[in-house]
Design a protein around this motif. Structure first.
Motif, mmCIF file in Angstrom:
data_model
loop_
_atom_site.group_PDB
_atom_site.id
_atom_site.type_symbol
_atom_site.label_atom_id
_atom_site.label_comp_id
_atom_site.label_asym_id
_atom_site.label_seq_id
_atom_site.Cartn_x
_atom_site.Cartn_y
_atom_site.Cartn_z
ATOM 1 N N VAL B 252 93.263 -96.597 92.893
ATOM 2 C CA VAL B 252 92.643 -96.463 91.580
ATOM 3 C C VAL B 252 91.942 -95.114 91.530
ATOM 4 C CG1 VAL B 252 90.959 -97.454 89.989
ATOM 5 C CG2 VAL B 252 92.248 -98.958 91.532
ATOM 6 N N ARG B 253 92.209 -94.356 90.465
ATOM 7 C CA ARG B 253 91.589 -93.032 90.364
ATOM 8 C C ARG B 253 90.828 -92.906 89.056
ATOM 9 N NH1 ARG B 253 96.337 -90.257 93.177
ATOM 10 N NH2 ARG B 253 97.437 -90.615 91.230
ATOM 11 N N LEU B 254 89.652 -92.256 89.192
ATOM 12 C CA LEU B 254 88.860 -91.951 87.991
ATOM 13 C C LEU B 254 88.796 -90.437 87.883
ATOM 14 C CD1 LEU B 254 86.804 -92.781 85.726
ATOM 15 C CD2 LEU B 254 85.036 -92.566 87.471
ATOM 16 N N ASP B 255 89.195 -89.893 86.776
ATOM 17 C CA ASP B 255 89.231 -88.445 86.570
ATOM 18 C C ASP B 255 89.969 -87.750 87.717
ATOM 19 O OD1 ASP B 255 87.855 -88.635 84.228
ATOM 20 O OD2 ASP B 255 85.880 -88.312 85.171
ATOM 21 N N GLY B 256 91.011 -88.376 88.216
ATOM 22 C CA GLY B 256 91.812 -87.769 89.270
ATOM 23 C C GLY B 256 91.263 -87.983 90.666
ATOM 24 N N ARG B 257 90.010 -88.499 90.792
ATOM 25 C CA ARG B 257 89.457 -88.710 92.122
ATOM 26 C C ARG B 257 89.637 -90.165 92.529
ATOM 27 N NH1 ARG B 257 84.403 -88.629 92.592
ATOM 28 N NH2 ARG B 257 83.993 -89.015 90.397
ATOM 29 N N PRO B 258 90.099 -90.405 93.784
ATOM 30 C CA PRO B 258 90.284 -91.792 94.215
ATOM 31 C C PRO B 258 88.948 -92.536 94.287
ATOM 32 C CG PRO B 258 90.637 -90.247 96.044
ATOM 33 C CD PRO B 258 90.467 -89.413 94.807
ATOM 34 N N LEU B 259 88.974 -93.829 93.965
ATOM 35 C CA LEU B 259 87.739 -94.607 93.957
ATOM 36 C C LEU B 259 87.544 -95.480 95.193
ATOM 37 C CD1 LEU B 259 87.317 -95.856 90.289
ATOM 38 C CD2 LEU B 259 86.070 -94.056 91.485
ATOM 39 N N ASN B 260 88.601 -95.565 96.006
ATOM 40 C CA ASN B 260 88.503 -96.398 97.211
ATOM 41 C C ASN B 260 88.208 -97.861 96.924
ATOM 42 O OD1 ASN B 260 89.041 -94.369 99.033
ATOM 43 N ND2 ASN B 260 86.875 -93.700 99.061
ATOM 44 N N ILE B 261 88.780 -98.362 95.839
ATOM 45 C CA ILE B 261 88.720 -99.805 95.624
ATOM 46 C C ILE B 261 90.132 -100.273 95.337
ATOM 47 C CG2 ILE B 261 86.322 -99.981 94.798
ATOM 48 C CD1 ILE B 261 87.433 -99.867 91.941
ATOM 49 N N PRO B 262 90.489 -101.508 95.773
ATOM 50 C CA PRO B 262 91.855 -101.988 95.537
ATOM 51 C C PRO B 262 92.104 -102.261 94.059
ATOM 52 C CG PRO B 262 90.528 -103.623 96.717
ATOM 53 C CD PRO B 262 89.671 -102.412 96.574
ATOM 54 N N ALA B 263 93.361 -102.111 93.640
ATOM 55 C CA ALA B 263 93.718 -102.263 92.233
ATOM 56 C C ALA B 263 93.802 -103.719 91.809
ATOM 57 C CB ALA B 263 95.035 -101.567 91.941
ATOM 58 N N LEU B 264 93.681 -104.637 92.725
ATOM 59 C CA LEU B 264 93.709 -106.075 92.439
ATOM 60 C C LEU B 264 94.947 -106.480 91.661
ATOM 61 C CD1 LEU B 264 89.996 -106.654 91.314
ATOM 62 C CD2 LEU B 264 90.950 -106.898 93.620
ATOM 63 N N GLY B 265 96.051 -105.811 91.991
ATOM 64 C CA GLY B 265 97.321 -106.221 91.376
ATOM 65 C C GLY B 265 97.559 -105.673 89.998
ATOM 66 N N ALA B 266 96.716 -104.771 89.524
ATOM 67 C CA ALA B 266 96.949 -104.211 88.189
ATOM 68 C C ALA B 266 98.185 -103.322 88.221
ATOM 69 C CB ALA B 266 95.736 -103.403 87.748
ATOM 70 N N ALA B 267 98.922 -103.291 87.114
ATOM 71 C CA ALA B 267 100.142 -102.510 87.038
ATOM 72 C C ALA B 267 99.802 -101.027 87.056
ATOM 73 C CB ALA B 267 100.908 -102.848 85.761
ATOM 74 N N SER B 268 100.740 -100.229 87.598
ATOM 75 C CA SER B 268 100.527 -98.794 87.649
ATOM 76 C C SER B 268 100.451 -98.225 86.232
ATOM 77 C CB SER B 268 101.666 -98.123 88.413
ATOM 78 O OG SER B 268 101.598 -98.536 89.765
ATOM 79 N N GLY B 269 99.669 -97.152 86.104
ATOM 80 C CA GLY B 269 99.542 -96.499 84.800
ATOM 81 C C GLY B 269 98.097 -96.447 84.359
ATOM 82 N N ALA B 270 97.905 -96.056 83.123
ATOM 83 C CA ALA B 270 96.548 -95.973 82.590
ATOM 84 C C ALA B 270 95.940 -97.366 82.521
ATOM 85 C CB ALA B 270 96.570 -95.341 81.212
ATOM 86 N N ALA B 271 94.667 -97.472 82.877
ATOM 87 C CA ALA B 271 94.018 -98.787 82.887
ATOM 88 C C ALA B 271 92.526 -98.626 82.618
ATOM 89 C CB ALA B 271 94.256 -99.483 84.235
ATOM 90 N N LYS B 272 91.865 -99.784 82.525
ATOM 91 C CA LYS B 272 90.416 -99.737 82.338
ATOM 92 C C LYS B 272 89.748 -100.563 83.406
ATOM 93 C CE LYS B 272 89.887 -98.674 77.501
ATOM 94 N NZ LYS B 272 90.025 -99.189 76.148
ATOM 95 N N LEU B 273 88.691 -100.010 83.947
ATOM 96 C CA LEU B 273 87.916 -100.709 84.967
ATOM 97 C C LEU B 273 86.706 -101.338 84.290
ATOM 98 C CD1 LEU B 273 87.093 -101.203 88.009
ATOM 99 C CD2 LEU B 273 85.896 -99.010 87.860
ATOM 100 N N PHE B 274 86.570 -102.650 84.447
ATOM 101 C CA PHE B 274 85.437 -103.371 83.856
ATOM 102 C C PHE B 274 84.499 -103.842 84.959
ATOM 103 C CE2 PHE B 274 86.325 -104.227 79.348
ATOM 104 C CZ PHE B 274 87.627 -103.760 79.246
#
Lengths: 320, 349, 261
Positions: B252-274
Motif C-alpha cells: 500500500v502506498r501513500l503519495d508514492g511512499r510505501p506504508l508498510n501495512i498489508p493491503a488486506l486483500g484489496a484489489a490493486s489500483g487506486a483505493a482509499k484507506l479508512f
C-alpha cells in the motif's frame, strides 16, 4: 373585529388580509402539487377517491361553474352582439352612452386618486406606528366591505338629501351634492375606501420599519425616505389595490343608484345606464354597455393574477 | 410478524429511489433503516406500509403478499415524522380513531374501546392528557400519542419515520431509551427510519445502512461500526480518517511512499484507506507507517485530539486523531502514526 | 395621522353616525312599527331566508369545487379556477341583467326550464339563483388555501389506522376544514343579505313575494320615507354585525384548537 379575520386561515398574509367582498379576495392558483408524482390506481393510492367518485365530483364542479358563472358572462357578449357588430357600436356611440362612459371614468379617476393618497397614508400610519385606537381604525377601514351598498348610499341621502341633516343648508346655498357628481363620487369613495389600504397594510407590516430607520439614520428626510425607500417596496401592492379599487369604482351599482337620481346624460354611470336601458327593453344597448364592464372585469382578473404572482415572488422568505 | 421484501424497485421519474432492495426482518426485531436523505429509506418504509407502491418486487408480511392490500387493510402501525395527529380531535379520540373506524362486524363496543385507549395512554404514560388537543402538547408528548394511536389497532408491525427527528436533543435522548424499553415490553416487529447514526446504533437490534436506493450493509450495531462492509458505511458511521492510497499486490502506498501495512486483500489500483480516529496509534518518530507534525492539540475528557500534518504531502494533508492521555502530545512535535485497525476499499470510479 | 382621521371621519364616520342619529329620532314604537309591518317583515324574511338557503348551496357546491380544483387534474382546471372569481369582479348590474337574460322565459336556460314548468326569472327562485352566483367565490376562496395546506400525512395516518376513504374524508378531512367552511358560509350569507345589483333585475320585486330588503330601502328612499329606510337599514346592519361577530368567535374557537403553523 372584522369579517376579514375570517380569512386568517389562508396561506399568505396578503390573502389572509384580503377583503371580504368583491374582486380582491385573491385567486391563488394552487401551487402545491398535492397528488403524488406516480399515477397509481384508486385502490392503491390512500389519498384519492375511486374513479367514478372523482368523475362525479369533477363533473359537478364543471357543470356548476359553467352554468352559474361562465354562462352569464357569455350571455353578456352574446346579447350585445345579437343584432350584429354595427348595432353594437351604434349603441356605444349614442350620446347617452358616451356621457355615461365619461362620467364613469371621471368618478373612477376621482375616487381612485383620493383613495390612493389616503389609503397609503392610512396604511402607513397603521403599519409603521403604534397608537391607541389602531384596532378601531382598522375596523373603520373595513366597514364599507361589510355594509350593503344600498346602505352606503343611504347614509349620504340622510346627510345631504332634501330631508337630510345638511339638506336645507345645501339648498339654501344652491350646492348640489345628491343627484349630482359629488354625491356619486362620495358614495363611490365610500365603497372603494378599503381596497388600497387593505392591500398595503399586510405588506407594510411585513416589511417593518428597519429600512426606513436605516434611511433616516443615513440622513434622509421623511419625504425622501417615503419616496425612495417605502414606495419602491410597496409598488406592486399599491398597483394591486388601485386595480381592485378602480374595478369596483367603475362597476359600483347599489350605492351609486341610491344617490345618483338617474338623470339621463348627467348622473348616469355605466352600470346605471345598463339598468335603465334594460328596463326600457333596449337589450342590445344595455348589453353593449354591460360588455364594456364585463371586459373591464376580465382585464382586472387577468391583471390581478399577474400581480399576485409578482407579489408572491416579492415575498421575502423568512429570514429569521 | 416477519417481513420480507424482495427485489423492490421504485423510480420517481429517472431517479431510482429504490434499486433492487432485498430485506428480511425477523419477528420481534427492532430494526433501524439508516442513511442520508435521498437514500430511499423512507420510501422503503412507506412501501411496506402501503402508502407508496413499488414499480416491481414483492413485500410479504408474515408470509402473506402485502401488495394486494391497501394501507388501510394491512394492519400496519405507522408513526409519521410530524406525528400527523388529528388536530380537531382530543388525544383520547386520536388514539380511539383506529378502533372507531373498524368495519362494523368486528368493531368493539364503546366500553371496550375506552378501556383499550386508557391502557394505551397508560402505556405511554400520558393518561392525564386524554382530553387535551394535540396543539396543547409538547413535541415529545405528541410523539408518544402518535405511537399510542398506531398501537391501538394492534398492528402486526410498527413502522416509525424519523421518530425523533423533530425533537430537541434532550427529549430525543429520553425518548430513545423509552422506545427501546417499550419495544422490550410489547415486542412488536418494528422498523424505524433515521439519518442519525447514533440513534440507530443506540436503539436498534439490527441496522440496515442504505445509500442511493441500495442496501450497503445489514448487521448489528457493533458490526456496522467495527466491520463496515463498504467505503460508504465506513464514512457514514463514526468519524473516519480517509487517505487516498495505491494498492499493488499486498503493498500500500501513500503519495508514492510505501506504508508498510498489508493491503488486506484489496484489489490493486487506486483505493482509499479508512481508519477510525482512535485506531491511529501515536509513537515516536520513525516507528510507524505514517509520519507527521502535530499542529494543534485539544484535550478533553479521556482523550486528546491532535491535528497532524502528514510529512511528504507538503503539509497539505491534515488529519485528526484521538489519542489516550497517557502521554501529553505537544504542538510542533514530530510523531509517527500506525493504524491499528483499518480498511482499504477500492476507489469508486 | 390627523389627515387620515379627518378623511375617515368625512367619508365613513359622519355618514354612519347620521344613520344612527336618524334611528334615534324614531321612538321605539315607531321603529317597531316599521320593522314589523307586513311588507318590511316579508322583505327581511325573503332576504335572510333566501340568503341562508343560497349560502347552504354555496357551502356544498363550494366544497365540491374546491375538492375538484385542489385534488384532481382535469383539462381546463386552471381556467375554472380563475372563473371562480368572476362573481367578485363582474359589476353587479351586469351580473343582474345577464342572469335575468339567461333565466328569462326565452333565455338559454329559462326556455328549457319553462318547458319543465319551472319559472325562475321574476320569482323568488331567481333571487335564490342570483345569491348563489355572488356567494360562490367566498366559500371557494376561503376553503381552497386550507385544503391545499392540509398535511397529506393526516390522510395517510387515517388510512394506516384502517380507515376507508369515506371515513378519512368525513371524519378527518372535512372536520379539519370546518372553520374555513363556516367562515366561507358566513361570508357568502352576509354578502347575499346586502346584495342589490345582481338580484333586483331577476327578482320581479313583487311586494311580500319577491322584494328583498335592500330594494325596500331604495323604494322607501324614493318615497322620501327616510325613517322607514333607516329602520330597515339598521336591522340589516345589526344582523351583519352579529354574523361578523360569529365569524370571529368561530375563528378564535378554531384557532385555539388548531394553531396556525
Amino acid at each position: 373585529m372584522s369579517m376579514q379575520t375570517g380569512l386568517a386561515t389562508s396561506t399568505t398574509r396578503l390573502r389572509s388580509y384580503a377583503p371580504a367582498t368583491d374582486v380582491s379576495v385573491a385567486a391563488p392558483a394552487p401551487r402545491l402539487e398535492i397528488a403524488r408524482a406516480t399515477p397509481v390506481t384508486a385502490h392503491r393510492n390512500p389519498r384519492t377517491e375511486p374513479g367514478p367518485v372523482r368523475f362525479i365530483i369533477i363533473a359537478l364542479a364543471i357543470t356548476f361553474l359553467s352554468v352559474f358563472v361562465v354562462l352569464p358572462l357569455v350571455v353578456v357578449f352574446a346579447s350585445a352582439f345579437s343584432k350584429g357588430v354595427v348595432a353594437y357600436f351604434a349603441a356605444l356611440a349614442e350620446p347617452e352612452a358616451l356621457a355615461a362612459i365619461k362620467l364613469t371614468l371621471l368618478i373612477a379617476a376621482i375616487s381612485v386618486t383620493l383613495n390612493l393618497v389616503f389609503g397609503v397614508v392610512a396604511a402607513w400610519a397603521i403599519s409603521k406606528f403604534e397608537f391607541a385606537g389602531k384596532t378601531f381604525l382598522i375596523t373603520l377601514i373595513d366597514l364599507p366591505f361589510s355594509v350593503s351598498p344600498v346602505i352606503s348610499g343611504l347614509v349620504y341621502v340622510l346627510l345631504f338629501g332634501a330631508q337630510g341633516y345638511f339638506g336645507p343648508w345645501l339648498q339654501a346655498h344652491d350646492v348640489h351634492i345628491l343627484f349630482a357628481v359629488p354625491g356619486i363620487a362620495l358614495a363611490t369613495i365610500f365603497v372603494t375606501f378599503p381596497f388600497v389600504a387593505r392591500a398595503l397594510i399586510p405588506l407594510m407590516q411585513e416589511q417593518g420599519t428597519q429600512e426606513e430607520e436605516a434611511a433616516i439614520s443615513l440622513g434622509a428626510s421623511g419625504l425622501q425616505t417615503f419616496f425612495r425607500v417605502t414606495l419602491p417596496n410597496i409598488k406592486w401592492g399599491l398597483l394591486y389595490g388601485v386595480l381592485l379599487c378602480n374595478a369596483r369604482a367603475m362597476g359600483e351599482f347599489g350605492a351609486v343608484s341610491v344617490v345618483s337620481g338617474h338623470i339621463r346624460g348627467e348622473t348616469n354611470t355605466m352600470p346605471l345606464l345598463v339598468e335603465i336601458l334594460y328596463n326600457e327593453y333596449q337589450f342590445v344597448a344595455s348589453f353593449a354597455i354591460a360588455s364594456l364592464l364585463a371586459m373591464l372585469a376580465l382585464i382586472t382578473l387577468v391583471a390581478k393574477t399577474i400581480l399576485e404572482q409578482r407579489l408572491d415572488e416579492a415575498e421575502v422568505p423568512d429570514g429569521d | 410478524m416477519a417481513i420480507e421484501v424482495k427485489n423492490i424497485v421504485k423510480r420517481f421519474g429517472s431517479f431510482a429511489a429504490l434499486d433492487n432492495v432485498d430485506l428480511k426482518v425477523a419477528d420481534g426485531e427492532l430494526l433501524a433503516l439508516l442513511g442520508p436523505s435521498g437514500s430511499g429509506k423512507t420510501t422503503l418504509l412507506r412501501i411496506i406500509a402501503g402508502l407508496d407502491w413499488p414499480d416491481s418486487g414483492e413485500v410479504a408480511i408474515d408470509g402473506e403478499n402485502a401488495l394486494s392490500r391497501g394501507a388501510s387493510e394491512r394492519q400496519v402501525g405507522f408513526v409519521f415524522q410530524h406525528y400527523a395527529l388529528f388536530r380537531h380531535m382530543t388525544v383520547f379520540e386520536n388514539v380511539a380513531f383506529g378502533l372507531r373506524v373498524q368495519p362494523r362486524a368486528i368493531r368493539k363496543d364503546e366500553a371496550t374501546i375506552r378501556a383499550r385507549v386508557k391502557n394505551l395512554l397508560d402505556l405511554v404514560q400520558l393518561d392525564w392528557l386524554a382530553n387535551r388537543y394535540p396543539s396543547q402538547l409538547s413535541g415529545g408528548q405528541r410523539q408518544r400519542i402518535a405511537l399510542a394511536r398506531a398501537l391501538a389497532i394492534e398492528p402486526r408491525i410498527l413502522l416509525l419515520d424519523e421518530p425523533f427527528g423533530a425533537l430537541d436533543a434532550k427529549v430525543r435522548k429520553e425518548l430513545r431509551q423509552w422506545l427501546r424499553s417499550l419495544h422490550n415490553e410489547i415486542h412488536v416487529t418494528s422498523i424505524f427510519v433515521t439519518h442519525d447514526q447514533e440513534e440507530a446504533l443506540e436503539v436498534a437490534n439490527r441496522v440496515v445502512v442504505m445509500d442511493k436506493g441500495k442496501i450497503e450493509q445489514i448487521g448489528s450495531p457493533g458490526d456496522v461500526y467495527d466491520n463496515p462492509a463498504t467505503a460508504f458505511v465506513h464514512g457514514f458511521i463514526g468519524e473516519s480518517i480517509v487517505l487516498p492510497v495505491d494498492v499493488a499486490g499486498d503493498a500500500v502506498r501513500l503519495d508514492g511512499r510505501p506504508l508498510n501495512i498489508p493491503a488486506l486483500g484489496a484489489a490493486s489500483g487506486a483505493a482509499k484507506l479508512f481508519v477510525r480516529r482512535h485506531d491511529m496509534a501515536v509513537g515516536p518518530a520513525g516507528t510507524g507507517a505514517l509520519e507527521g507534525a502535530i499542529r494543534h492539540v485539544r484535550s478533553f475528557g479521556p482523550i486528546q485530539r491532535a491535528e497532524v500534518a502528514l510529512s511528504g504531502s507538503e503539509g497539505k494533508t491534515v488529519i485528526e486523531i484521538d489519542a489516550p492521555r497517557d502521554r501529553e502530545l505537544q504542538a510542533g512535535e514530530i510523531v509517527s502514526l500506525q493504524p491499528r485497525r483499518y480498511r482499504i476499499f477500492a476507489a469508486q470510479e | 395621522m390627523g389627515l387620515t382621521l379627518t378623511w375617515l371621519s368625512v367619508i365613513i364616520l359622519i355618514p354612519l353616525g347620521a344613520l344612527f342619529l336618524k334611528t334615534f329620532e324614531l321612538s321605539l314604537d315607531q321603529f317597531w312599527g316599521i320593522v314589523t309591518s307586513r311588507r318590511t317583515l316579508n322583505a327581511l324574511k325573503i332576504s335572510f331566508g333566501l340568503s341562508f338557503a343560497a349560502a347552504c348551496v354555496n357551502l356544498v357546491m363550494g366544497t365540491i369545487i374546491v375538492w375538484a380544483l385542489v385534488r384532481y387534474r382535469f383539462p381546463g382546471r386552471r381556467l375554472f379556477d380563475a372563473v371562480v372569481d368572476i362573481p367578485f369582479a363582474l359589476p353587479t348590474a351586469v351580473a343582474g341583467v345577464a342572469l335575468t337574460q339567461l333565466f328569462a322565459q326565452k333565455g338559454w336556460l329559462g326556455a328549457p326550464l319553462a318547458e319543465l314548468g319551472i319559472k325562475v326569472a321574476f320569482t323568488p327562485i331567481g333571487i335564490f339563483i342570483a345569491m348563489i352566483f355572488i356567494g360562490i367565490p367566498f366559500v371557494v376562496r376561503t376553503v381552497q388555501p386550507v385544503l391545499i395546506d392540509l398535511d397529506p400525512e393526516i390522510e395517510e395516518a387515517a388510512a394506516s389506522l384502517g380507515a376507508n376513504r369515506w371515513h378519512t374524508v368525513f371524519r378527518v378531512i372535512l372536520p379539519s376544514l370546518i372553520p374555513a367552511l363556516l367562515t366561507g358560509f358566513a361570508l357568502a350569507f352576509a354578502r347575499a343579505i346586502g346584495e342589490y345589483g345582481s338580484v333586483i333585475f331577476i327578482a320581479g320585486n313583487l311586494p311580500n313575494v319577491s322584494e328583498i330588503a335592500p330594494l325596500l330601502i331604495v323604494i322607501r328612499l324614493s318615497e322620501f320615507r327616510y325613517a322607514d329606510a333607516t329602520a330597515i337599514a339598521v336591522v340589516m346592519l345589526v344582523a351583519s354585525f352579529l354574523i361578523i361577530l360569529l365569524i370571529n368567535r368561530l375563528q378564535r374557537w378554531a384557532q385555539a384548537r388548531i394553531p396556525v403553523h
